[in-house]
Motif scaffolding. Structure first.
Motif, PDB file in Angstrom:
ATOM      1  N   HIS A 232     116.166  45.586  36.201  1.00  0.00           N
ATOM      2  CA  HIS A 232     116.880  44.449  37.001  1.00  0.00           C
ATOM      3  C   HIS A 232     118.118  45.142  37.612  1.00  0.00           C
ATOM      4  CE1 HIS A 232     118.549  40.231  37.876  1.00  0.00           C
ATOM      5  NE2 HIS A 232     117.295  40.231  38.666  1.00  0.00           N
ATOM      6  N   GLU A 233     119.118  44.444  37.369  1.00  0.00           N
ATOM      7  CA  GLU A 233     120.475  45.086  38.043  1.00  0.00           C
ATOM      8  C   GLU A 233     121.101  45.910  37.043  1.00  0.00           C
ATOM      9  OE1 GLU A 233     123.476  41.430  37.687  1.00  0.00           O
ATOM     10  OE2 GLU A 233     122.176  41.071  39.341  1.00  0.00           O
ATOM     11  N   TRP A 234     120.650  46.306  36.013  1.00  0.00           N
ATOM     12  CA  TRP A 234     121.269  46.830  34.918  1.00  0.00           C
ATOM     13  C   TRP A 234     120.804  48.418  34.898  1.00  0.00           C
ATOM     14  CZ3 TRP A 234     119.620  41.914  33.748  1.00  0.00           C
ATOM     15  CH2 TRP A 234     120.392  41.232  33.546  1.00  0.00           C
ATOM     16  N   ILE A 235     121.886  49.556  34.702  1.00  0.00           N
ATOM     17  CA  ILE A 235     121.365  50.550  34.652  1.00  0.00           C
ATOM     18  C   ILE A 235     121.708  51.323  33.224  1.00  0.00           C
ATOM     19  CG2 ILE A 235     123.552  51.443  35.655  1.00  0.00           C
ATOM     20  CD1 ILE A 235     121.610  53.920  37.018  1.00  0.00           C
ATOM     21  N   ARG A 236     121.287  52.140  32.418  1.00  0.00           N
ATOM     22  CA  ARG A 236     121.255  52.550  31.126  1.00  0.00           C
ATOM     23  C   ARG A 236     121.399  54.221  31.391  1.00  0.00           C
ATOM     24  NH1 ARG A 236     118.598  54.370  26.169  1.00  0.00           N
ATOM     25  NH2 ARG A 236     116.617  54.008  27.111  1.00  0.00           N
ATOM     26  N   SER A 237     122.698  54.717  31.656  1.00  0.00           N
ATOM     27  CA  SER A 237     122.648  56.261  31.794  1.00  0.00           C
ATOM     28  C   SER A 237     122.802  56.899  30.567  1.00  0.00           C
ATOM     29  CB  SER A 237     123.845  56.311  32.588  1.00  0.00           C
ATOM     30  OG  SER A 237     125.309  55.903  31.975  1.00  0.00           O
ATOM     31  N   GLN A 238     122.502  58.297  30.564  1.00  0.00           N
ATOM     32  CA  GLN A 238     122.468  58.905  29.335  1.00  0.00           C
ATOM     33  C   GLN A 238     123.507  60.183  29.610  1.00  0.00           C
ATOM     34  OE1 GLN A 238     118.228  59.150  28.950  1.00  0.00           O
ATOM     35  NE2 GLN A 238     118.297  58.456  26.606  1.00  0.00           N
ATOM     36  N   GLY A 239     124.051  60.920  28.660  1.00  0.00           N
ATOM     37  CA  GLY A 239     125.001  61.946  28.684  1.00  0.00           C
ATOM     38  C   GLY A 239     123.877  63.038  29.251  1.00  0.00           C
ATOM     39  N   MET A 240     124.526  64.054  29.980  1.00  0.00           N
ATOM     40  CA  MET A 240     123.598  65.135  30.292  1.00  0.00           C
ATOM     41  C   MET A 240     122.461  64.710  30.607  1.00  0.00           C
ATOM     42  SD  MET A 240     125.997  67.245  29.451  1.00  0.00           S
ATOM     43  CE  MET A 240     125.617  68.724  29.742  1.00  0.00           C
ATOM     44  N   GLU A 241     122.151  63.595  31.498  1.00  0.00           N
ATOM     45  CA  GLU A 241     120.934  63.416  32.060  1.00  0.00           C
ATOM     46  C   GLU A 241     120.415  64.264  33.102  1.00  0.00           C
ATOM     47  OE1 GLU A 241     120.167  59.704  34.766  1.00  0.00           O
ATOM     48  OE2 GLU A 241     119.582  58.947  32.664  1.00  0.00           O
ATOM     49  N   MET A 242     121.097  64.665  34.123  1.00  0.00           N
ATOM     50  CA  MET A 242     120.802  65.789  35.322  1.00  0.00           C
ATOM     51  C   MET A 242     120.201  67.031  34.410  1.00  0.00           C
ATOM     52  SD  MET A 242     120.030  65.396  38.059  1.00  0.00           S
ATOM     53  CE  MET A 242     120.791  64.093  38.724  1.00  0.00           C
ATOM     54  N   ASP A 243     121.135  67.429  33.499  1.00  0.00           N
ATOM     55  CA  ASP A 243     120.994  68.844  32.893  1.00  0.00           C
ATOM     56  C   ASP A 243     119.417  68.614  32.027  1.00  0.00           C
ATOM     57  OD1 ASP A 243     123.110  69.929  33.359  1.00  0.00           O
ATOM     58  OD2 ASP A 243     124.004  69.304  31.603  1.00  0.00           O
ATOM     59  N   ALA A 244     119.051  67.430  31.731  1.00  0.00           N
ATOM     60  CA  ALA A 244     117.778  67.257  30.980  1.00  0.00           C
ATOM     61  C   ALA A 244     116.746  67.464  32.085  1.00  0.00           C
ATOM     62  CB  ALA A 244     117.762  65.796  30.202  1.00  0.00           C
ATOM     63  N   ILE A 245     116.739  66.787  33.352  1.00  0.00           N
ATOM     64  CA  ILE A 245     115.891  66.751  34.324  1.00  0.00           C
ATOM     65  C   ILE A 245     115.733  68.130  34.726  1.00  0.00           C
ATOM     66  CG2 ILE A 245     115.540  65.689  36.701  1.00  0.00           C
ATOM     67  CD1 ILE A 245     117.003  63.425  35.920  1.00  0.00           C
ATOM     68  N   ARG A 246     116.711  68.808  35.023  1.00  0.00           N
ATOM     69  CA  ARG A 246     116.617  70.328  35.285  1.00  0.00           C
ATOM     70  C   ARG A 246     115.651  71.123  34.422  1.00  0.00           C
ATOM     71  NH1 ARG A 246     122.304  69.733  36.294  1.00  0.00           N
ATOM     72  NH2 ARG A 246     122.795  69.466  38.441  1.00  0.00           N
ATOM     73  N   THR A 247     115.550  70.683  32.996  1.00  0.00           N
ATOM     74  CA  THR A 247     114.703  71.608  32.162  1.00  0.00           C
ATOM     75  C   THR A 247     113.302  70.952  32.466  1.00  0.00           C
ATOM     76  OG1 THR A 247     115.003  69.799  30.545  1.00  0.00           O
ATOM     77  CG2 THR A 247     116.652  71.462  30.523  1.00  0.00           C
ATOM     78  N   ARG A 248     113.103  69.888  33.157  1.00  0.00           N
ATOM     79  CA  ARG A 248     111.605  69.433  33.502  1.00  0.00           C
ATOM     80  C   ARG A 248     111.235  69.922  34.642  1.00  0.00           C
ATOM     81  NH1 ARG A 248     112.919  63.230  31.786  1.00  0.00           N
ATOM     82  NH2 ARG A 248     112.738  63.583  29.518  1.00  0.00           N
ATOM     83  N   LEU A 249     111.912  70.970  35.334  1.00  0.00           N
ATOM     84  CA  LEU A 249     111.780  71.253  36.944  1.00  0.00           C
ATOM     85  C   LEU A 249     110.189  71.835  36.962  1.00  0.00           C
ATOM     86  CD1 LEU A 249     112.532  71.709  39.661  1.00  0.00           C
ATOM     87  CD2 LEU A 249     113.738  73.979  39.185  1.00  0.00           C
ATOM     88  N   LYS A 250     109.406  72.678  36.500  1.00  0.00           N
ATOM     89  CA  LYS A 250     108.296  73.201  36.240  1.00  0.00           C
ATOM     90  C   LYS A 250     107.462  72.042  35.988  1.00  0.00           C
ATOM     91  CE  LYS A 250     104.883  76.398  36.237  1.00  0.00           C
ATOM     92  NZ  LYS A 250     103.826  75.807  36.029  1.00  0.00           N
ATOM     93  N   GLU A 251     107.503  71.338  35.294  1.00  0.00           N
ATOM     94  CA  GLU A 251     106.563  69.920  34.782  1.00  0.00           C
ATOM     95  C   GLU A 251     106.525  69.129  36.083  1.00  0.00           C
ATOM     96  OE1 GLU A 251     105.930  66.416  31.770  1.00  0.00           O
ATOM     97  OE2 GLU A 251     107.822  67.819  31.645  1.00  0.00           O
ATOM     98  N   VAL A 252     107.931  68.836  36.578  1.00  0.00           N
ATOM     99  CA  VAL A 252     107.877  68.003  37.750  1.00  0.00           C
ATOM    100  C   VAL A 252     107.162  68.570  39.089  1.00  0.00           C
ATOM    101  CG1 VAL A 252     109.358  66.663  39.335  1.00  0.00           C
ATOM    102  CG2 VAL A 252     109.653  66.721  36.980  1.00  0.00           C
ATOM    103  N   SER A 253     107.267  69.817  39.283  1.00  0.00           N
ATOM    104  CA  SER A 253     106.765  70.598  40.302  1.00  0.00           C
ATOM    105  C   SER A 253     105.223  70.552  40.213  1.00  0.00           C
ATOM    106  CB  SER A 253     107.357  72.197  40.231  1.00  0.00           C
ATOM    107  OG  SER A 253     106.726  72.969  41.255  1.00  0.00           O
TER     108      SER A 253
END
Length: 463
Positions: free
Chosen positions: A199-220
């Motif tokens: 809905h209008e809430w967001i749940r952020s996590q620490g170092m979230e963008m760093d975690a996404i960067r580790t998934r670069l190959k998988e996402v690609s």
């Protein structure tokens, strides 16, 4: 107000209780078909490729999954009502009401984490019963994944695990059933890369963008699979380029920027773009809906499906423009800059309409113009293109003032365009008529001046 809240909460609790009962979920018998077109209900199970969404054996989720979303949205309504009441009491001039509001607000903060983002056994049982009733309907698995993506499963009052991995498992099952369905692949990308929102809430996590960067190959790899199944959709290429721009850090070097340009070149060569939506919303929607949860609704309106999908990230678009602009030299790299210029226009043509990015056209040439020798031919050409662009900005801002969409007289020209495109009105389709035509006219003239070829529609009526 108190009576309304108690009534709403009581109704919600009753619904949750009834849904937990065997008769409350309206469970279909195992093996029952729930299909839009009964003529296609008996497509052989070994058939993996279906020609069109409406010709597939399922076009909707099971009624138990529909009921699950209704209960989810009811919980949104209850918590939001409580939050609004807390805010109103906190703003009171009565100290006692202020104290009551602060206490209520603290309760709501906890409930957002447990009620909104915590899994609910009754809701989950409905999703599972839908899957049990229609094990060959991938839409049930996929819609359950939407629910699981932002949530956490509590083992006690403070300990929990994220259910994002479970969401990926559900999507893998959906893909196994319909491996040719493009949106399932995009749903995996979304699950792996987007914030946790409900809905209008967001749940952020620490170092979230760093975690996404580790998934670069998988996402690609998933983007590769997606493009194989939807090769004519330019949103696939733009989405991939914007993802790379959003996660970019200088340590990555120049290769991601070159990949961004390659994706823009592929996307710009495709005349059409479509957003993906998760089930039960049809995979391609011509017009976006802006539903809201309200007390009198009789069924789910799928607010999360419409609210968090079919959107472009302005930060990522700004970042992409900055990256290409900052690593390009005019006129050696003018074709690359031209790809960015056309992308800004083409993003406003993706269906259903989300927003325009006309104001960013100025950023594409500003740095290049400053870097030129003032007496050079290139400086003269860039200045001519920029003058025409500013004329377009002035014309559009005059229309916005005339129609009372912008009233601040200190914000004019590109500033007015920027305000409008960044406002809450950006998703309204009538914005298209103000921005896209003048933006196309600018690209046509800029192409003539700068020697760039933009694949604009031949008919200006289609700009």
């Amino acid at each position: 107000m108190m009576y309304r809240y108690i009534s709403t909460l009581f109704a919600a609790l009753c619904l949750l209780f009834l849904a937990a009962c065997p008769s409350g979920g309206q469970k279909a018998a195992k093996g029952d078909e729930y299909t839009f077109d009964t003529a296609n209900a008996n497509v052989p199970k070994e058939t993996k490729i279906y020609p069109h969404y409406l010709d597939r054996p399922y076009t909707d989720i099971h009624e138990d999954a529909q009921q699950a979303w209704f209960l989810v949205e009811t919980s949104y309504l209850v918590v939001k009502d409580k939050y609004d009441r807390a805010q109103k009491l906190k703003e009171s001039s009565d100290p006692a009401e202020q104290a009551e509001g602060q206490k209520l607000y603290e309760e709501v903060v906890g409930e957002v984490q447990t009620v909104i983002f915590g899994t609910n056994a009754t809701v989950e049982q409905l999703f599972k019963s839908a899957i049990e009733a229609q094990p060959d309907n991938p839409l049930n698995y996929a819609t359950y994944a939407v629910y699981l993506k932002p949530r956490k499963r509590y083992s006690d009052a403070t300990q929990y695990v994220d259910t994002e991995t479970e969401a990926i498992d559900m999507l893998d099952k959906a893909i196994e059933i319909w491996p040719d369905e493009p949106r399932f692949y995009y749903m995996k990308i979304y699950t792996l890369t987007e914030p946790h929102q409900a809905h209008e809430w967001i749940r952020s996590q620490g170092m979230e963008m760093d975690a996404i960067r580790t998934r670069l190959k998988e996402v690609s790899d998933i983007y590769d699979e997606l493009e194989k199944r939807d090769p004519d959709n330019n949103f696939v290429n733009y989405s991939r380029a914007l993802f790379l721009a959003k996660i970019y850090v200088p340590d990555f070097g120049d290769e991601p920027i070159r990949e961004i340009i390659r994706e823009l070149r592929k996307g710009n060569a495709k005349p059409q773009g479509r957003f993906y939506y998760p089930p039960p919303v049809p995979p391609y929607a011509h017009d976006a809906m802006y539903p809201r949860v309200y007390a009198a609704q009789e069924g789910a309106v799928y607010v999360d499906h419409w609210l968090h999908w079919g959107n472009l990230d302005p930060f990522a678009v700004n970042q992409l423009v900055r990256l290409v602009d900052g690593t390009s030299t005019w006129p050696q790299d003018k074709e690359d800059i031209g790809e960015v210029m056309y992308m800004l226009y083409a993003l406003g043509r993706i269906e259903p309409f989300d927003r325009t990015f006309f104001n960013l056209q100025l950023k594409c040439l500003h740095k290049q113009q400053e870097a030129q020798n003032p007496a050079s031919k290139e400086a003269s050409e860039l200045a001519a293109a920029t003058r025409f662009l500013n004329e377009q900005y002035l014309d559009v801002s005059n229309k916005l003032y005339r129609d009372k969409l912008i009233t601040d007289e200190t914000r004019f020209g590109v500033l007015a365009i920027e305000d409008m495109e960044n406002s809450t009105l950006a998703g309204k389709k009538y914005m298209y008529k103000y921005m896209q035509g003048p933006q196309a006219a600018y690209l046509k003239r800029a192409g003539e001046i700068l020697g760039l070829d933009f694949p604009l529609p031949e008919d200006p009526e289609k700009w």
